[in-house]
Design a protein around this motif. Structure first.
Motif, PDB file in Angstrom:
ATOM      1  N   LEU A  53       0.825  -1.206   0.000  1.00  0.00           N
ATOM      2  CA  LEU A  53       0.000   0.000   0.000  1.00  0.00           C
ATOM      3  C   LEU A  53       0.861   1.259   0.000  1.00  0.00           C
ATOM      4  CD1 LEU A  53      -2.777  -1.107   2.473  1.00  0.00           C
ATOM      5  CD2 LEU A  53      -3.043  -0.666   0.041  1.00  0.00           C
ATOM      6  N   TRP A  56       1.463   2.822  -3.105  1.00  0.00           N
ATOM      7  CA  TRP A  56       0.363   3.590  -3.694  1.00  0.00           C
ATOM      8  C   TRP A  56       0.299   4.974  -3.079  1.00  0.00           C
ATOM      9  CZ3 TRP A  56      -4.252  -0.354  -3.164  1.00  0.00           C
ATOM     10  CH2 TRP A  56      -3.926  -1.511  -3.875  1.00  0.00           C
ATOM     11  N   LEU A  59       0.665   5.751   4.004  1.00  0.00           N
ATOM     12  CA  LEU A  59      -0.384   5.194   4.854  1.00  0.00           C
ATOM     13  C   LEU A  59      -0.769   6.156   5.969  1.00  0.00           C
ATOM     14  CD1 LEU A  59       0.803   1.535   5.070  1.00  0.00           C
ATOM     15  CD2 LEU A  59      -1.493   2.242   4.466  1.00  0.00           C
ATOM     16  N   LEU A 292      -5.475   4.980   3.026  1.00  0.00           N
ATOM     17  CA  LEU A 292      -5.057   3.632   2.628  1.00  0.00           C
ATOM     18  C   LEU A 292      -5.166   2.657   3.790  1.00  0.00           C
ATOM     19  CD1 LEU A 292      -2.070   4.347   0.273  1.00  0.00           C
ATOM     20  CD2 LEU A 292      -4.260   3.343  -0.333  1.00  0.00           C
ATOM     21  N   GLU A 295      -7.924   0.266   3.466  1.00  0.00           N
ATOM     22  CA  GLU A 295      -7.614  -0.924   2.662  1.00  0.00           C
ATOM     23  C   GLU A 295      -6.862  -1.945   3.507  1.00  0.00           C
ATOM     24  OE1 GLU A 295      -8.499  -0.921  -0.569  1.00  0.00           O
ATOM     25  OE2 GLU A 295      -9.255   1.140  -0.366  1.00  0.00           O
ATOM     26  N   LEU A 296      -5.931  -1.402   4.291  1.00  0.00           N
ATOM     27  CA  LEU A 296      -5.102  -2.272   5.115  1.00  0.00           C
ATOM     28  C   LEU A 296      -5.981  -3.051   6.092  1.00  0.00           C
ATOM     29  CD1 LEU A 296      -2.172  -3.028   5.647  1.00  0.00           C
ATOM     30  CD2 LEU A 296      -2.106  -1.283   7.411  1.00  0.00           C
TER      31      LEU A 296
END
Ligand code: ATP
Ligand code: MG
Lengths: 437, 239
Positions: A53, A56, A59, A292, A295-296
Motif C-alpha cells: 500500500l 500507492w 499510509l 489507505l 484498505e489495510l
C-alpha cells in the motif's frame, strides 16, 4: 528458604538429569519457535500489505473530501444525496491543523495542463499543494528535492510523465520513441494552450516558466503527476478562467472555485496507528475521509482466518511441550520421593517444596523460550531469504513484543505445567516418602 | 526438677488394615524432660518408631494429646508442622537419609538453608559441626564416597547444626558395627548433654539403653515400665 537458594537447588536438580532436561527444553524450543514463526508470518503478511500500500501512497495520509456527494445507502440499497454539512474551506483546513496527531495539512487543487520543454510537450495532471507540506505528505522524490515552503514557481515532476512532439499525429506519438527530456536541467514551462507547438497555437497565452527541482518515482500513483505550490496553480487557474471567459463568454466559465471550497484536502498523521482515530474525528466534523489504512484494515480482516490457523498450528506444538514438561516433573517426583521426604523432615516448608518444583518447570520453560526465540529469528531469516529469492511477498517479521512475549509465554507454560506435579510433591506425606527406597 | 518439654496424654495410634485394626500405640502417657536422654526400648513391633513419629509430628495420633511446651502437635497443619520441625527438631535415622547428590557440607547446611540463614554463616556453622564429628576433611565428599559410620556422623552433624531443643533418633546405630556404635552413641549423647538438648532415642539394644537417663519400655503399644538411671554410666543399675 530464600530465592537464590531455591534457584540454585532447582538448577542443580535439572543439571543432574542433563539428557532429560535437554529433551524437555527441546520440546519447549520447538513449541515456542513454531508459535513465534507462525505469528511472525501473520505479522509479516500484514507488513507486506502495508508495504504494498505504501507504494500507492503514504499510509499516514488521510484524504478529506467535502460531503454532499452521492453515497451508497445500505438501508435502501440505492445511491442517495448525502446531506451537506460543512464547507471544506480554509477554516476547515485550520481546524484539521489543530487536531492532535496531525503533522501537516494541505488543500489540493488539480488542473490538467501542458508541460513544455522546447518543442516538446507533456500532458500533466498538476496538483497544487502547500509546498512546505510536500515532504511530510509522503511524496517520494527520487532525484533532486521536494518542494519547500519558500518555493513559488517550482515543480516536481512524476517519473512517468512523458513528453512528445505535438506536431506528430496520434499514431506516430505512440509508435515513435519518446524524446529524452531531462526535466531537471531543461527549461520547462506550463501552459493551458492545448494547441501549443502547433500551427493553431494561441499566441495570447504566455507559458509560465517554472523550475523543475525534483523528480518523483516512475512507479506508483504519483508517477504521472506534477506537483506545484498551490498559490501558483491558483494563479494559473485564474488566468485560464479569464482567458476562457474572454474566448467563450462568461456562461461557459468554470465556477468550480467560486465558493472557495476545496475538492480535496490531505491530512498527514504522525503515526499509522492514529490514522483511523483522526479520520473518524474528521468524519464527525461532517466531511468525507478515507485513507489507505482502510484498505489495510480490510486486507487484515480477510487474512484473519489464515493467521488464526497458523497460530493454532503453533499452539498445538506448545501443548505437546507443556505435556512433556508435566511428564518430566512427574517423573522427577517419583524419583525424588525420598529426597522430598528428607527435606520435609528436616524442615522444608510446603512453600519450599512447591517452589522448588515450580522453579524447575519455570526454568525449563524459560530456557526453552529463549532458545526458541533465537531459533525463530533464524527460521524467520531463512523464510525471508527463500521468499525473496522466489519473488514472493510472503515474509516473516518478529517484533520485540513477540520475542519478549514468546519468552514470557514459554515460562508461563512451564510454570503451569509444573503446577500439578509441584502440588503433588507438596502433598507427599513426609513419613511415607522417607520410607520409600 | 526439670521442666517437661514434651507431654504425651492417652495417645493411641490405630492402623486400619482392611477389617483388621492394628493398635500400634495403645494408650500411652509420658512426660519428657528438658535436657534428658530418653530411650524408647522394646521388641520389634512394640511401637517404638510409631511413638517417635507421633511425637515428632510425622504422624497424627488417632486419639490423645501431644504437647510441645504448650503447643498441641496433634492439632498442627502441615505448614505449622514444617515450621515446628524447622525450629525445634533434629532427626537422626537408621538409614542416614542424606541427599545423595549433595556433599557432606551441603547436607549439613540444608536445615539452615530452609531456615534462610545466609551462605557465609551457614557454611561456617556446618563446617564447625563437621569438625565436631571429626569429618572436616570429608566436607566435599558425596555420601556414596563415605562409610556408613561416616555418613551417620554427617547426619548427626545435620541434626545438631540448627541447635534444636529436641533431637529424635530412630535406631541411629542399627546399621553399624559394635565399635562404631559406641562411638556414635558417645558423640550423639555428648552433643545433646553439652547444649542441654533433649534426646529421644529408639533402640532395641539394652547395652545402648545405658546411655539414657530414662528407659521407656514398650510392649504391644503400651508402656510396660519406665526405668530411671540411678548412678553413672556403665554401672547399669536401674530402679
Ligand atoms: N503404616 C503402617 N500401617 C500399618 N501398620 C503399621 C504401620 N506402621 C507400623 N505399623 C504397625 O505398628 C506396629 C508398631 O510398629 P513400629 O514400627 O512402631 O515398631 P518398632 O517398635 O519400631 O519395631 P522395629 O524395632 O522393628 O523397628 C507394628 O505391628 C507395625 O506392623
Ligand atoms: Mg522401628
Amino acid at each position: 528458604m530464600n530465592t537464590r537458594d531455591m534457584i540454585d537447588m532447582a538448577l542443580r536438580n535439572l543439571l543432574k538429569r542433563k539428557i532429560r532436561t535437554i529433551l524437555t527444553i527441546l520440546g519447549v524450543v520447538i513449541g515456542t519457535a513454531s508459535i513465534v514463526v507462525m505469528v511472525s508470518i501473520g505479522i509479516g503478511m500484514n507488513k507486506g500489505f502495508a508495504q504494498q500500500l505504501e507504494s500507492w501512497g503514504s499510509l499516514q495520509v488521510i484524504n478529506v473530501y467535502p460531503s454532499g456527494g452521492m453515497v451508497y445507502d445500505e438501508a435502501s440499497d440505492s445511491m442517495k444525496q448525502e446531506k451537506k454539512q460543512d464547507e471544506l474551506n480554509t477554516k476547515a483546513v485550520d481546524t484539521f491543523r489543530q487536531m492532535e496527531h496531525v503533522e501537516a495539512v494541505s488543500p489540493v487543487i488539480e488542473e490538467y495542463m501542458y508541460l513544455t520543454a522546447g518543442k516538446y510537450v507533456a500532458d500533466a495532471s498538476i496538483m497544487g499543494i502547500e509546498p512546505g507540506a510536500m515532504e511530510a505528505l509522503g511524496y517520494k522524490v527520487e532525484e533532486g528535492r521536494a518542494l519547500s515552503a519558500e518555493d513559488s514557481k517550482a515543480i516536481v515532476v512524476g517519473g512517468g510523465v512523458e513528453f512528445y512532439d505535438p506536431k506528430l499525429s496520434w499514431e506516430m506519438r505512440y509508435t515513435s520513441e519518446p524524446p529524452q527530456v531531462d526535466v531537471l536541467n531543461e527549461k520547462i514551462s506550463i501552459t493551458y494552450d492545448w494547441n501549443y507547438g502547433t500551427r493553431n497555437a494561441d499566441k495570447s497565452i504566455k507559458p509560465i516558466k517554472v523550475d523543475a527541482v525534483g523528480k518523483l518515482s516512475a512507479e506508483g500513483s504519483d508517477s504521472w503527476r506534477v506537483i506545484m505550490p498551490i498559490k501558483e496553480l491558483e494563479k494559473l487557474q485564474k488566468a485560464r478562467q479569464e482567458w476562457e471567459q474572454k474566448k467563450y463568454g462568461s456562461n461557459n466559465s468554470s465556477n468550480r472555485n467560486q465558493s472557495k471550497e476545496y475538492q480535496q484536502v490531505l491530512v498527514k498523521v504522525d503515526e499509522m496507528d492514529n490514522v483511523q482515530s483522526v479520520q473518524q474525528q474528521i468524519k464527525d466534523l461532517g466531511f468525507r475521509a478515507s485513507s489507505l489504512t482502510d484498505e489495510l484494515e480490510a486486507m487484515k480482516e480477510t487474512t484473519k482466518m489464515l493467521r488464526l490457523v497458523l497460530g493454532a498450528i503453533g499452539a498445538v506444538s506448545m501443548v505437546v511441550a507443556a505435556i512433556s514438561i508435566t511428564n518430566t516433573m512427574v517423573m522427577a517426583i517419583y524419583e525424588r520421593t525420598k529426597e522430598i521426604g528428607i527435606m520435609k523432615v528436616i524442615g522444608a516448608s510446603l512453600k519450599d517444596i512447591k517452589g522448588l518444583f515450580l522453579t524447575e518447570a519455570a526454568f525449563i520453560g524459560f530456557s526453552g523460550g529463549v532458545i526458541g526465540i533465537v531459533v525463530s529469528f533464524g527460521i524467520s531469516f531463512i523464510v525471508n531469504l527463500v521468499a525473496a529469492r522466489q519473488g514472493s511477498t510472503m515474509q516473516s517479521a518478529i517484533p520485540l513484543w513477540l520475542a519478549l512475549g514468546g519468552v514470557v509465554f514459554a515460562t508461563g507454560v512451564g510454570i503451569l505445567s509444573g503446577y500439578l506435579p509441584a502440588k503433588r510433591a507438596m502433598k507427599l506425606s513426609a513419613l511415607t516418602a522417607i520410607k520409600t527406597e | 526438677m526439670e521442666e517437661n518439654i514434651i507431654r504425651i496424654r492417652d495417645v493411641k495410634k490405630i492402623y486400619q488394615m482392611g477389617s483388621e485394626s492394628i493398635r500400634a500405640i495403645d494408650g500411652v502417657s509420658l512426660n519428657i524432660r528438658q535436657g534428658e536422654v530418653c530411650c524408647l526400648f522394646g521388641k520389634s513391633g512394640s511401637g517404638k518408631s510409631t511413638l517417635l513419629n507421633l511425637i515428632a509430628g510425622l504422624e497424627k495420633p488417632t486419639e490423645g494429646k501431644i504437647l510441645f511446651h504448650k503447643k498441641h502437635i496433634e492439632r498442627m497443619d502441615e505448614d505449622q508442622l514444617a515450621n515446628f520441625r524447622r525450629q525445634y527438631v533434629g532427626f537422626v535415622f537408621q538409614s542416614y537419609n542424606l541427599l545423595p547428590t549433595l556433599t557432606a557440607l551441603e547436607n549439613v547446611t540444608l536445615p539452615l538453608i530452609f531456615k534462610g540463614v545466609p551462605v557465609k554463616e551457614r557454611n561456617e556453622r556446618a563446617m564447625e559441626m563437621l569438625k565436631a564429628v571429626g569429618l572436616e576433611e570429608r566436607a566435599k565428599h558425596k555420601p556414596f564416597e563415605m562409610s556408613g559410620g561416616q555418613q551417620q556422623r554427617v547426619s548427626i552433624a545435620r541434626a545438631f547444626v540448627n541447635e534444636p531443643p529436641v533431637v529424635f533418633a530412630d535406631e541411629p546405630t542399627g546399621n553399624l558395627d559394635t565399635k562404631t556404635t559406641y562411638e556414635m552413641m558417645d558423640l550423639i549423647t555428648g552433643m545433646a548433654k553439652k547444649n542441654h538438648q533433649t534426646l529421644v532415642i529408639v533402640t532395641h539394644d539394652l547395652e545402648l539403653a545405658e546411655y539414657a537417663d530414662r528407659i521407656v519400655v514398650l510392649q504391644d503399644g503400651k508402656i510396660e515400665k519406665i526405668q530411671k538411671k540411678l548412678r553413672g554410666k556403665g554401672e547399669g543399675i536401674y530402679e
